[in-house]
Write a protein that holds these residues in place. Sequence first.
Motif, PDB file in Angstrom:
ATOM      1  N   LEU A 263       1.018  -1.288  -0.066  1.00  0.00           N
ATOM      2  CA  LEU A 263       0.052   0.003   0.021  1.00  0.00           C
ATOM      3  C   LEU A 263       0.764   1.370   0.106  1.00  0.00           C
ATOM      4  O   LEU A 263       0.289   2.248  -0.701  1.00  0.00           O
ATOM      5  CB  LEU A 263      -1.026   0.069   1.142  1.00  0.00           C
ATOM      6  CG  LEU A 263      -2.165  -1.230   1.263  1.00  0.00           C
ATOM      7  CD1 LEU A 263      -2.791  -1.146   2.678  1.00  0.00           C
ATOM      8  CD2 LEU A 263      -3.173  -0.546   0.153  1.00  0.00           C
ATOM      9  N   LEU A 264       1.888   1.107   0.814  1.00  0.00           N
ATOM     10  CA  LEU A 264       2.823   2.520   0.771  1.00  0.00           C
ATOM     11  C   LEU A 264       3.576   2.647  -0.374  1.00  0.00           C
ATOM     12  O   LEU A 264       3.565   3.855  -0.757  1.00  0.00           O
ATOM     13  CB  LEU A 264       3.623   2.238   2.204  1.00  0.00           C
ATOM     14  CG  LEU A 264       3.078   2.480   3.499  1.00  0.00           C
ATOM     15  CD1 LEU A 264       3.958   2.134   4.598  1.00  0.00           C
ATOM     16  CD2 LEU A 264       2.656   4.086   3.774  1.00  0.00           C
ATOM     17  N   ASN A 265       4.115   1.488  -0.771  1.00  0.00           N
ATOM     18  CA  ASN A 265       4.686   1.816  -2.110  1.00  0.00           C
ATOM     19  C   ASN A 265       4.152   2.092  -3.241  1.00  0.00           C
ATOM     20  O   ASN A 265       4.384   2.925  -4.226  1.00  0.00           O
ATOM     21  CB  ASN A 265       5.658   0.330  -2.243  1.00  0.00           C
ATOM     22  CG  ASN A 265       6.771   0.141  -1.402  1.00  0.00           C
ATOM     23  OD1 ASN A 265       7.204   1.285  -0.583  1.00  0.00           O
ATOM     24  ND2 ASN A 265       7.389  -1.176  -1.406  1.00  0.00           N
ATOM     25  N   LEU A 353      -7.467  -5.204   7.375  1.00  0.00           N
ATOM     26  CA  LEU A 353      -6.954  -4.679   6.413  1.00  0.00           C
ATOM     27  C   LEU A 353      -7.614  -3.079   6.096  1.00  0.00           C
ATOM     28  O   LEU A 353      -6.850  -2.333   5.553  1.00  0.00           O
ATOM     29  CB  LEU A 353      -7.242  -5.557   4.790  1.00  0.00           C
ATOM     30  CG  LEU A 353      -6.968  -4.858   3.635  1.00  0.00           C
ATOM     31  CD1 LEU A 353      -5.438  -4.493   3.553  1.00  0.00           C
ATOM     32  CD2 LEU A 353      -7.421  -5.744   2.630  1.00  0.00           C
ATOM     33  N   GLU A 354      -8.916  -3.124   6.372  1.00  0.00           N
ATOM     34  CA  GLU A 354      -9.514  -1.888   6.391  1.00  0.00           C
ATOM     35  C   GLU A 354      -8.884  -0.655   7.295  1.00  0.00           C
ATOM     36  O   GLU A 354      -8.610   0.435   7.052  1.00  0.00           O
ATOM     37  CB  GLU A 354     -10.822  -1.666   6.340  1.00  0.00           C
ATOM     38  CG  GLU A 354     -11.248  -2.452   7.727  1.00  0.00           C
ATOM     39  CD  GLU A 354     -11.860  -3.882   7.703  1.00  0.00           C
ATOM     40  OE1 GLU A 354     -12.430  -4.296   8.560  1.00  0.00           O
ATOM     41  OE2 GLU A 354     -11.109  -4.525   6.686  1.00  0.00           O
ATOM     42  N   GLN A 355      -8.176  -1.157   8.493  1.00  0.00           N
ATOM     43  CA  GLN A 355      -7.373  -0.396   9.223  1.00  0.00           C
ATOM     44  C   GLN A 355      -6.295   0.118   8.670  1.00  0.00           C
ATOM     45  O   GLN A 355      -5.613   1.342   8.843  1.00  0.00           O
ATOM     46  CB  GLN A 355      -7.289  -1.181  10.650  1.00  0.00           C
ATOM     47  CG  GLN A 355      -8.582  -1.241  11.604  1.00  0.00           C
ATOM     48  CD  GLN A 355      -8.191  -1.992  12.627  1.00  0.00           C
ATOM     49  OE1 GLN A 355      -7.589  -3.225  12.423  1.00  0.00           O
ATOM     50  NE2 GLN A 355      -8.675  -1.597  13.782  1.00  0.00           N
ATOM     51  N   VAL A 360      -2.838   4.245   5.842  1.00  0.00           N
ATOM     52  CA  VAL A 360      -2.008   4.547   4.860  1.00  0.00           C
ATOM     53  C   VAL A 360      -2.587   5.850   3.722  1.00  0.00           C
ATOM     54  O   VAL A 360      -1.670   6.627   3.431  1.00  0.00           O
ATOM     55  CB  VAL A 360      -1.840   3.510   3.805  1.00  0.00           C
ATOM     56  CG1 VAL A 360      -0.983   3.798   2.445  1.00  0.00           C
ATOM     57  CG2 VAL A 360      -1.014   2.181   4.417  1.00  0.00           C
ATOM     58  N   SER A 361      -3.922   5.814   3.742  1.00  0.00           N
ATOM     59  CA  SER A 361      -4.547   6.874   3.309  1.00  0.00           C
ATOM     60  C   SER A 361      -4.246   8.291   4.107  1.00  0.00           C
ATOM     61  O   SER A 361      -4.043   9.297   3.276  1.00  0.00           O
ATOM     62  CB  SER A 361      -6.012   6.580   3.452  1.00  0.00           C
ATOM     63  OG  SER A 361      -6.707   6.863   4.648  1.00  0.00           O
ATOM     64  N   PHE A 366      -1.367  13.158   4.271  1.00  0.00           N
ATOM     65  CA  PHE A 366      -0.312  14.086   5.011  1.00  0.00           C
ATOM     66  C   PHE A 366       0.548  14.813   3.847  1.00  0.00           C
ATOM     67  O   PHE A 366       1.018  15.878   3.941  1.00  0.00           O
ATOM     68  CB  PHE A 366       0.544  13.560   6.231  1.00  0.00           C
ATOM     69  CG  PHE A 366       1.649  14.350   7.025  1.00  0.00           C
ATOM     70  CD1 PHE A 366       1.305  15.323   7.836  1.00  0.00           C
ATOM     71  CD2 PHE A 366       3.079  13.836   6.439  1.00  0.00           C
ATOM     72  CE1 PHE A 366       2.505  16.131   8.180  1.00  0.00           C
ATOM     73  CE2 PHE A 366       3.947  14.842   6.894  1.00  0.00           C
ATOM     74  CZ  PHE A 366       3.634  15.942   7.778  1.00  0.00           C
ATOM     75  N   TYR A 367       1.345  13.927   3.143  1.00  0.00           N
ATOM     76  CA  TYR A 367       2.274  14.301   2.305  1.00  0.00           C
ATOM     77  C   TYR A 367       1.876  14.898   1.085  1.00  0.00           C
ATOM     78  O   TYR A 367       2.607  15.703   0.431  1.00  0.00           O
ATOM     79  CB  TYR A 367       3.216  12.989   1.911  1.00  0.00           C
ATOM     80  CG  TYR A 367       4.089  12.684   2.936  1.00  0.00           C
ATOM     81  CD1 TYR A 367       5.189  13.476   3.501  1.00  0.00           C
ATOM     82  CD2 TYR A 367       4.253  11.360   3.995  1.00  0.00           C
ATOM     83  CE1 TYR A 367       6.211  13.306   4.589  1.00  0.00           C
ATOM     84  CE2 TYR A 367       4.705  11.332   4.741  1.00  0.00           C
ATOM     85  CZ  TYR A 367       5.914  12.068   5.371  1.00  0.00           C
ATOM     86  OH  TYR A 367       6.562  11.863   6.389  1.00  0.00           O
TER      87      TYR A 367
END
Length: 369
Positions: A263-265, A353-355, A360-361, A366-367
């Motif tokens: 998710l992050l990548n 997974l939803e957490q 990640v969202s 933020f960025y």
Amino acid sequence: MKVPMLDLSEQYQTLKGEIIEALDGVMSRSQFILGDNVKRLEKDVAEYSGVSHGIGVANGSDALHISLQGCGVGQGDEVIVPSFTFFATAGAVARTGATPVFIDIDPKTFNIDPSKIEAAITEKTKAIVPVHLYGQMADMDAIVEIAKKHNIAIIEDAAQAIGSLYKGKKVGEMGTTACYSFFPTKNLGAYGDAGMIVTNGDEIAEKMRVIRVHGSKPKYYHHVLGYNSRLDELQAAILNIKFPHLNDWSELRREKAENYTKLLNETVKEVTTPFIEEHNYHVFHQYTIRVPKRDELQAFLKENGVSTMVYYPKPLHLQPVFQELGYNEGDLPETEKACAEAISLPMFPELKLEQQQYVVSKIAEFYSK
């Protein structure tokens, strides 16, 4: 959405009946110190670690201290430790009367950098304490080679790494001793303080068993200066119920880590996700990333219901208690950089997974600003 750093309630509800029955058994037998539950746990954890002996103690910090004492570390000696770790690693060294010698970390794994060890060795060096941080083992081949060359002990700080592997070898198989913490937040956690030392050495195992009971054998006859550090029956009974689930929980943690990384990548270019050595089995006690504007991100996530932790905000070589050792800012640049960038996200086997998607969202949000 609220996402806690750790939630032990679901795990307890799953095991509640077994745990209550086990605790009732201890109460009914009324054997509370170093009884059958402790012996069973010592045997099982030693076998799990691929070694001959388990020595149950009061906590992970005592496990380190007793290991150091068992290896003959004392006044005037030196012990090499990473600066990027929990205080207990160096605190245990100082309590023996020895001096912690801090060295830098590998920036990819956060673990001690073996290439820095040899330059730190002197005629006073008695041991190296590699910390298997966040659940990934340090580069043990290189550390073992150096330790053999200089005839010094290896005390593995495995407080965060039970079940991890290095080239197929388990925690404890390559060190003189290895030290576990069963603090409630650990991958295998008690409902209070608890710890264990594992080792293949018959003589050192016996010495450490004596140290944990005021240095006495037989009772009331004291041969060494020990102290009171015993794993109690109630905690051992709880751990015996939990222990058979440890491998499944480790796999779930690894699954959650894969979710985070994917998710992050896919969504946040600013984040550096965890690096895993291909020969390691990482058990993800923590899922720790590197980010710019770390403190601002943490505050933003808190505002949006996401709990995080910073392990660790100030390196040990710059802590006031070690000021007299003479370290200065800039001495260990990779450690100091990690202290400014590392942040750990919610991680536990029952994490949904939803957490994770929500966490990640919010990082992406933020960025994006």
